[in-house]
Design an enzyme around this catalytic site. Structure first.
Site, PDB file in Angstrom:
ATOM      1  N   LYS A 118      12.766  38.343  18.277  1.00  0.00           N
ATOM      2  CA  LYS A 118      11.467  39.017  18.172  1.00  0.00           C
ATOM      3  C   LYS A 118      11.633  40.524  18.105  1.00  0.00           C
ATOM      4  CE  LYS A 118       8.088  35.914  20.194  1.00  0.00           C
ATOM      5  NZ  LYS A 118       6.954  35.823  21.105  1.00  0.00           N
ATOM      6  N   LYS A 202      11.180  28.370  11.814  1.00  0.00           N
ATOM      7  CA  LYS A 202      10.182  27.653  12.621  1.00  0.00           C
ATOM      8  C   LYS A 202       8.772  27.959  12.117  1.00  0.00           C
ATOM      9  CE  LYS A 202       8.754  29.103  16.665  1.00  0.00           C
ATOM     10  NZ  LYS A 202       8.414  29.437  18.055  1.00  0.00           N
ATOM     11  N   LYS A 205       2.778  31.043  14.550  1.00  0.00           N
ATOM     12  CA  LYS A 205       1.451  31.632  14.402  1.00  0.00           C
ATOM     13  C   LYS A 205       1.507  32.932  13.634  1.00  0.00           C
ATOM     14  CE  LYS A 205       0.083  30.054  18.985  1.00  0.00           C
ATOM     15  NZ  LYS A 205       0.277  30.340  20.406  1.00  0.00           N
TER      16      LYS A 205
HETATM   17  P1  AMP Z   1       3.671  29.423  21.768  1.00  0.00           P
HETATM   18  O1  AMP Z   1       2.700  29.276  20.664  1.00  0.00           O
HETATM   19  O2  AMP Z   1       4.867  30.252  21.378  1.00  0.00           O
HETATM   20  O3  AMP Z   1       3.066  29.819  23.061  1.00  0.00           O
HETATM   21  O4  AMP Z   1       4.275  27.985  22.009  1.00  0.00           O
HETATM   22  C1  AMP Z   1       3.634  27.022  22.819  1.00  0.00           C
HETATM   23  C2  AMP Z   1       4.370  25.696  22.779  1.00  0.00           C
HETATM   24  O5  AMP Z   1       4.391  25.179  21.444  1.00  0.00           O
HETATM   25  C3  AMP Z   1       5.834  25.788  23.227  1.00  0.00           C
HETATM   26  O6  AMP Z   1       6.149  24.616  23.962  1.00  0.00           O
HETATM   27  C4  AMP Z   1       6.579  25.812  21.938  1.00  0.00           C
HETATM   28  O7  AMP Z   1       7.893  25.320  22.065  1.00  0.00           O
HETATM   29  C5  AMP Z   1       5.719  24.901  21.070  1.00  0.00           C
HETATM   30  N1  AMP Z   1       5.895  25.236  19.648  1.00  0.00           N
HETATM   31  C6  AMP Z   1       5.516  26.376  19.030  1.00  0.00           C
HETATM   32  N2  AMP Z   1       5.853  26.346  17.719  1.00  0.00           N
HETATM   33  C7  AMP Z   1       6.472  25.146  17.525  1.00  0.00           C
HETATM   34  C8  AMP Z   1       7.066  24.516  16.389  1.00  0.00           C
HETATM   35  N3  AMP Z   1       7.089  25.100  15.211  1.00  0.00           N
HETATM   36  N4  AMP Z   1       7.605  23.283  16.557  1.00  0.00           N
HETATM   37  C9  AMP Z   1       7.575  22.677  17.774  1.00  0.00           C
HETATM   38  N5  AMP Z   1       7.048  23.221  18.874  1.00  0.00           N
HETATM   39  C10 AMP Z   1       6.498  24.439  18.762  1.00  0.00           C
END
Ligand code: AMP
Ligand code: TRP
Length: 341
Positions: A118, A202, A205
């Site tokens: 990041k 990956k 968002k």
């Molecule tokens: P975040 O949006 O970064 O807060 O992620 C929240 C949860 O979603 C965490 O458990 C991440 O590991 C999961 N997550 C986010 N993006 C992905 C993705 N592309 N594939 C699988 N899990 C994801």
């Protein structure tokens, strides 16, 4: 202090930064729902303190917090069965994070690959919070003595760091097994949903183009268009899933299909062996629309009544505080802080 046995308890969270993606749904929320109602107590948080590690416009943050809460509720998390709340309403997260900042070592933080990714070449310009973030995540989990943490693959290193922090705290303060060693739970075909335009990245968002991701609020036409335009290679689907090892985009679409439909990727291949993209992509789009449209409609309905979402979060926060307070008190005692009787 004697070893303690810890009742199994699940904790996980999602940052309210931007909208929810199919990666959040398949990698996290859908699996949170599957755990609910098991023998384990389940606590799911909207981690707003994590979101502000990078700039968030205040009005957008409020809206994104309600959107994650609406995504939880619309996907089937039930405030009668799980504790649903937003992190900043329980001050113990920030308090325990401070103590953990004094337990975690700089060398440990420097190994965190997510920070390196990041921050990139601009590490000097990042907030101190972004660097310290994994210590706050450890506090989120350990404030509840949680034992199981369902997350996507990208969070494994942070849960491992949580274990290191728990072990060092227990050792330094002669606290026996006061903090448990939480397990990351990373299961199923969609622990790493990839970007639709580049199967080596990956789905996130914050990617540049909206075409890279499916948002949980996308309408049916948008979902169909995004899958149709998803990058693939020209070959049809093979006879064996293992043959997708070097075809990241193709494998990603098969994995998404499997996760949406509660199947193994091998079963998807058994059904579609030899199929071309002209056949598979529309089938995938139809499946995604069938699964996601009811959720996005329900999210829209919930978002129209923000006061109701806020009420659910306030009630969840109260229940969360009741679990956290005695654990935080005991932590302060172990550290040697005086508190009023
Ligand atoms: P975040 O949006 O970064 O807060 O992620 C929240 C949860 O979603 C965490 O458990 C991440 O590991 C999961 N997550 C986010 N993006 C992905 C993705 N592309 N594939 C699988 N899990 C994801
Ligand atoms: N760091 C996680 C992410 O970016 C979100 C998160 C914060 C979390 N605290 C947590 C996940 C505690 C599980 C448990 O995806």
């Amino acid at each position: 202090m004697a070893e303690e046995t810890h009742t199994p308890r699940v904790f996980s969270g999602i940052k309210p930064s931007g909208g929810l993606t199919l990666g959040n749904y398949l990698g996290a929320i859908k699996r949170f729902v599957a755990t609910q109602g098991s023998a384990m107590e389940t606590i799911y948080c909207v981690v707003d303190l994590h979101a502000i590690t990078v700039w968030q416009d205040p009005a957008d943050l409020t809206k994104a917090t309600r959107e994650v809460a609406a995504g939880y509720l619309a996907s089937g998390l039930d405030p009668a069965k799980s504790i649903l709340f937003n992190q900043s309403q329980v001050s113990g997260h920030a308090e325990l994070a401070w103590i953990f900042n004094c337990v975690a070592r700089l060398g440990w933080m420097n190994r965190m690959t997510q920070f390196k990714e990041k921050a990139g070449k601009n590490a000097e310009k990042q907030s101190l919070g972004l660097y310290a973030y994994p210590s706050l995540m450890a506090a989120d989990i350990l404030l509840y003595h949680a034992t199981h943490v369902p997350v996507g693959e990208d969070q494994k290193q942070h849960v491992e760091l949580t274990r290191d922090i728990a072990a060092k705290f227990n050792h330094d303060f002669k606290a026996g097994g006061f903090f448990p060693m939480p397990e990351p739970v990373i299961e199923g075909p969609a622990t790493r949903v990839m970007n639709l335009r580049d199967g080596t990245k990956k789905m996130s968002k914050s990617g540049e183009s909206d075409m890279e991701r499916i948002n949980m609020t996308d309408d049916a036409d948008t979902i169909a268009k995004k899958f149709k335009k998803a990058r693939t290679d020209p070959a049809p689907l093979p006879d064996a899933y293992d043959d997708l090892a070097d075809r990241p985009e193709a494998r990603n679409l098969v994995d998404i299909y499997a996760a949406l439909n509660d199947m193994t990727p091998q079963a998807v291949i058994a059904e579609y062996a030899g199929a071309g993209w002209g056949q598979f992509k529309p089938a995938l789009a139809d499946l995604a629309v069938a699964k996601l449209a009811p959720i996005s409609q329900e999210m829209e309905r919930l978002m129209a009544d923000p006061a109701e979402i806020d009420r659910v979060l306030a009630q969840g926060s109260e229940r969360a505080r009741a679990i956290a307070a005695p654990i935080l008190d005991r932590t302060y005692d172990l550290v040697g802080m005086i508190r009023g009787a």
